[in-house]
Design a protein around this motif. Structure first.
Motif, PDB file in Angstrom:
ATOM      1  N   ILE A 158     -12.334 -14.736 -11.034  1.00  0.00           N
ATOM      2  CA  ILE A 158     -11.625 -13.560 -11.546  1.00  0.00           C
ATOM      3  C   ILE A 158     -12.134 -12.345 -10.783  1.00  0.00           C
ATOM      4  CG2 ILE A 158     -11.329 -12.034 -13.535  1.00  0.00           C
ATOM      5  CD1 ILE A 158     -11.658 -15.848 -13.793  1.00  0.00           C
ATOM      6  N   GLU A 159     -11.201 -11.610 -10.194  1.00  0.00           N
ATOM      7  CA  GLU A 159     -11.530 -10.525  -9.279  1.00  0.00           C
ATOM      8  C   GLU A 159     -12.212  -9.337  -9.960  1.00  0.00           C
ATOM      9  OE1 GLU A 159     -11.065 -10.724  -6.051  1.00  0.00           O
ATOM     10  OE2 GLU A 159     -10.025 -12.648  -6.107  1.00  0.00           O
ATOM     11  N   GLU A 160     -12.936  -8.578  -9.143  1.00  0.00           N
ATOM     12  CA  GLU A 160     -13.568  -7.344  -9.612  1.00  0.00           C
ATOM     13  C   GLU A 160     -12.499  -6.294  -9.904  1.00  0.00           C
ATOM     14  OE1 GLU A 160     -16.736  -3.901  -8.166  1.00  0.00           O
ATOM     15  OE2 GLU A 160     -16.118  -5.472  -6.767  1.00  0.00           O
ATOM     16  N   ALA A 161     -12.663  -5.573 -10.999  1.00  0.00           N
ATOM     17  CA  ALA A 161     -11.681  -4.565 -11.401  1.00  0.00           C
ATOM     18  C   ALA A 161     -11.915  -3.218 -10.731  1.00  0.00           C
ATOM     19  CB  ALA A 161     -11.700  -4.389 -12.918  1.00  0.00           C
ATOM     20  N   ALA A 162     -13.168  -2.809 -10.583  1.00  0.00           N
ATOM     21  CA  ALA A 162     -13.475  -1.463 -10.086  1.00  0.00           C
ATOM     22  C   ALA A 162     -12.896  -1.222  -8.698  1.00  0.00           C
ATOM     23  CB  ALA A 162     -14.987  -1.250 -10.072  1.00  0.00           C
ATOM     24  N   THR A 163     -13.069  -2.200  -7.799  1.00  0.00           N
ATOM     25  CA  THR A 163     -12.557  -2.046  -6.433  1.00  0.00           C
ATOM     26  C   THR A 163     -11.040  -1.863  -6.438  1.00  0.00           C
ATOM     27  OG1 THR A 163     -14.350  -3.403  -5.554  1.00  0.00           O
ATOM     28  CG2 THR A 163     -12.423  -3.113  -4.156  1.00  0.00           C
ATOM     29  N   ASN A 164     -10.348  -2.622  -7.283  1.00  0.00           N
ATOM     30  CA  ASN A 164      -8.888  -2.513  -7.365  1.00  0.00           C
ATOM     31  C   ASN A 164      -8.446  -1.177  -7.948  1.00  0.00           C
ATOM     32  OD1 ASN A 164      -8.660  -6.012  -8.254  1.00  0.00           O
ATOM     33  ND2 ASN A 164      -8.573  -5.073  -6.236  1.00  0.00           N
ATOM     34  N   ILE A 165      -9.168  -0.687  -8.946  1.00  0.00           N
ATOM     35  CA  ILE A 165      -8.843   0.614  -9.538  1.00  0.00           C
ATOM     36  C   ILE A 165      -9.053   1.727  -8.508  1.00  0.00           C
ATOM     37  CG2 ILE A 165      -9.546   2.333 -11.260  1.00  0.00           C
ATOM     38  CD1 ILE A 165      -7.874   0.066 -12.419  1.00  0.00           C
ATOM     39  N   ILE A 166     -10.135   1.647  -7.759  1.00  0.00           N
ATOM     40  CA  ILE A 166     -10.389   2.651  -6.717  1.00  0.00           C
ATOM     41  C   ILE A 166      -9.275   2.643  -5.685  1.00  0.00           C
ATOM     42  CG2 ILE A 166     -11.903   3.247  -4.781  1.00  0.00           C
ATOM     43  CD1 ILE A 166     -14.264   2.287  -6.516  1.00  0.00           C
ATOM     44  N   ALA A 167      -8.894   1.447  -5.212  1.00  0.00           N
ATOM     45  CA  ALA A 167      -7.831   1.333  -4.207  1.00  0.00           C
ATOM     46  C   ALA A 167      -6.507   1.885  -4.729  1.00  0.00           C
ATOM     47  CB  ALA A 167      -7.673  -0.117  -3.780  1.00  0.00           C
ATOM     48  N   LEU A 168      -6.194   1.573  -5.984  1.00  0.00           N
ATOM     49  CA  LEU A 168      -4.948   2.051  -6.586  1.00  0.00           C
ATOM     50  C   LEU A 168      -4.935   3.570  -6.690  1.00  0.00           C
ATOM     51  CD1 LEU A 168      -2.269   1.701  -8.115  1.00  0.00           C
ATOM     52  CD2 LEU A 168      -3.614   1.372 -10.211  1.00  0.00           C
ATOM     53  N   ARG A 169      -5.994   4.126  -7.231  1.00  0.00           N
ATOM     54  CA  ARG A 169      -6.045   5.585  -7.407  1.00  0.00           C
ATOM     55  C   ARG A 169      -6.048   6.315  -6.067  1.00  0.00           C
ATOM     56  NH1 ARG A 169      -4.009   4.508 -11.587  1.00  0.00           N
ATOM     57  NH2 ARG A 169      -5.162   4.291 -13.555  1.00  0.00           N
ATOM     58  N   GLN A 170      -6.719   5.772  -5.080  1.00  0.00           N
ATOM     59  CA  GLN A 170      -6.716   6.413  -3.760  1.00  0.00           C
ATOM     60  C   GLN A 170      -5.334   6.345  -3.131  1.00  0.00           C
ATOM     61  OE1 GLN A 170     -10.039   4.460  -1.763  1.00  0.00           O
ATOM     62  NE2 GLN A 170     -11.432   6.094  -2.383  1.00  0.00           N
ATOM     63  N   ALA A 171      -4.606   5.261  -3.362  1.00  0.00           N
ATOM     64  CA  ALA A 171      -3.228   5.148  -2.890  1.00  0.00           C
ATOM     65  C   ALA A 171      -2.323   6.168  -3.586  1.00  0.00           C
ATOM     66  CB  ALA A 171      -2.705   3.739  -3.116  1.00  0.00           C
ATOM     67  N   GLN A 172      -2.727   6.556  -4.799  1.00  0.00           N
ATOM     68  CA  GLN A 172      -1.973   7.559  -5.567  1.00  0.00           C
ATOM     69  C   GLN A 172      -2.397   8.981  -5.220  1.00  0.00           C
ATOM     70  OE1 GLN A 172      -2.933   6.073  -9.476  1.00  0.00           O
ATOM     71  NE2 GLN A 172      -1.045   4.864  -9.635  1.00  0.00           N
ATOM     72  N   GLY A 173      -3.296   9.122  -4.257  1.00  0.00           N
ATOM     73  CA  GLY A 173      -3.701  10.445  -3.806  1.00  0.00           C
ATOM     74  C   GLY A 173      -4.968  10.983  -4.440  1.00  0.00           C
ATOM     75  N   PRO A 215     -21.280   1.084   4.224  1.00  0.00           N
ATOM     76  CA  PRO A 215     -20.317   1.872   3.439  1.00  0.00           C
ATOM     77  C   PRO A 215     -18.878   1.442   3.684  1.00  0.00           C
ATOM     78  CG  PRO A 215     -21.072   3.128   5.329  1.00  0.00           C
ATOM     79  CD  PRO A 215     -21.896   1.874   5.293  1.00  0.00           C
ATOM     80  N   SER A 216     -18.021   1.670   2.701  1.00  0.00           N
ATOM     81  CA  SER A 216     -16.590   1.382   2.822  1.00  0.00           C
ATOM     82  C   SER A 216     -15.843   2.403   1.978  1.00  0.00           C
ATOM     83  CB  SER A 216     -16.281  -0.035   2.335  1.00  0.00           C
ATOM     84  OG  SER A 216     -16.487  -0.130   0.941  1.00  0.00           O
ATOM     85  N   ALA A 217     -14.505   2.290   1.933  1.00  0.00           N
ATOM     86  CA  ALA A 217     -13.703   3.234   1.153  1.00  0.00           C
ATOM     87  C   ALA A 217     -14.071   3.192  -0.320  1.00  0.00           C
ATOM     88  CB  ALA A 217     -12.219   2.921   1.331  1.00  0.00           C
ATOM     89  N   ALA A 218     -14.450   2.015  -0.801  1.00  0.00           N
ATOM     90  CA  ALA A 218     -14.814   1.866  -2.210  1.00  0.00           C
ATOM     91  C   ALA A 218     -16.323   1.821  -2.416  1.00  0.00           C
ATOM     92  CB  ALA A 218     -14.187   0.586  -2.764  1.00  0.00           C
ATOM     93  N   ARG A 219     -17.086   1.929  -1.332  1.00  0.00           N
ATOM     94  CA  ARG A 219     -18.538   1.786  -1.421  1.00  0.00           C
ATOM     95  C   ARG A 219     -19.199   2.934  -0.674  1.00  0.00           C
ATOM     96  NH1 ARG A 219     -19.837  -2.925   1.740  1.00  0.00           N
ATOM     97  NH2 ARG A 219     -18.891  -4.160   0.081  1.00  0.00           N
ATOM     98  N   LYS A 220     -19.253   4.100  -1.297  1.00  0.00           N
ATOM     99  CA  LYS A 220     -19.861   5.277  -0.682  1.00  0.00           C
ATOM    100  C   LYS A 220     -21.225   5.497  -1.321  1.00  0.00           C
ATOM    101  CE  LYS A 220     -15.468   7.428   0.566  1.00  0.00           C
ATOM    102  NZ  LYS A 220     -14.628   8.645   0.530  1.00  0.00           N
ATOM    103  N   ILE A 221     -22.201   4.719  -0.826  1.00  0.00           N
ATOM    104  CA  ILE A 221     -23.533   4.747  -1.405  1.00  0.00           C
ATOM    105  C   ILE A 221     -24.545   4.427  -0.316  1.00  0.00           C
ATOM    106  CG2 ILE A 221     -23.415   2.313  -2.084  1.00  0.00           C
ATOM    107  CD1 ILE A 221     -25.000   3.012  -4.604  1.00  0.00           C
TER     108      ILE A 221
END
Length: 219
Positions: free
Chosen positions: A67-82, A167-173
């Motif tokens: 079962i996939e991680e939710a946080a990464t998908n939420i980040i990708a979705l919201r970033q696609a929404q601007g 680092p990545s688009a969803a991993r800024k740490i």
């Protein structure tokens, strides 16, 4: 002819209905607990960039339900929404929690034997603490649900860091922060009574084999 007060009769009827409803709810909850006992839901957690996703992909290829991680998908979705930094919005935590619950419940009735989850609401709890958000009602309710219904195995696989963090688009740490984040996750799981099965940094195949051997031995 009844001499009872009509209002009292209505109240008694409602009390009877409420009692029956509670009995049904209790039976449903018990059935849910029994079904959960038939399915072993293991959590894989760890700091960003620890190799958790690669480990899960290997387990999936080996035939396990992942079962996939939710946080990464939420980040990708919201970033696609601007929304460039969705983690700065208070709704971020609830969005993750709701998606985690939705995905868990979508596979609740599958007789898959063993399921592997890429993070859990406990990770979301740790993330909420890390971001400085107060505990939301949605997350608190979900934490209580997974406890009461015994959703996950009390042994979580803790994938240790690899000694670096890209680092990545969803991993800024930074790597230093990722170590603190790692410690927070382990402390969170232990504080809720979970045993952290440490999976040290080594070849991917060795990590996967360690997890498969543990699951097989646990039955």
């Amino acid at each position: 002819m009844s001499t009872k007060n009509p209002g009292l009769e209505l109240l008694e009827t409602k009390v009877d209905e409420l009692g029956l409803r509670r009995e049904v709810e209790d039976e449903i909850a018990q059935i849910s607990i029994e079904n959960n006992a038939l399915t072993k839901r293991y959590i894989l957690t760890g700091t960003p960039g620890c190799g958790k996703t690669s480990t899960l992909r290997s387990l999936e290829v080996a035939g396990y339900l992942v079962i996939e991680e939710a946080a990464t998908n939420i980040i990708a979705l919201r970033q696609a929404q601007g929304i460039a930094e969705p983690w700065t919005h208070p709704s971020f935590i609830d969005d993750i929690t709701n998606l985690q619950k939705q995905r868990q419940m979508q596979v609740a009735d599958l007789a898959s034997g063993v399921q592997f989850y890429d993070r859990s609401p406990l990770c979301t709890y740790a993330l909420s603490v890390w971001l400085g958000f107060p505990l939301s009602k949605i997350l608190a309710d979900e934490m209580e649900r997974i406890k009461q219904e015994r959703i996950y195995q009390m042994q979580a696989f803790f994938i240790e860091n690899l000694g670096f963090c890209e680092p990545s688009a969803a991993r800024k740490i930074t790597f230093e922060d990722s170590l603190r984040f790692e410690k927070l996750h382990e402390e969170t799981y232990r504080s809720f009574g979970y045993e952290c099965i440490r999976v040290p940094p080594r070849e991917l195949s060795a990590r996967v084999e360690q997890i498969r051997r543990y699951v097989s031995a646990a039955g």
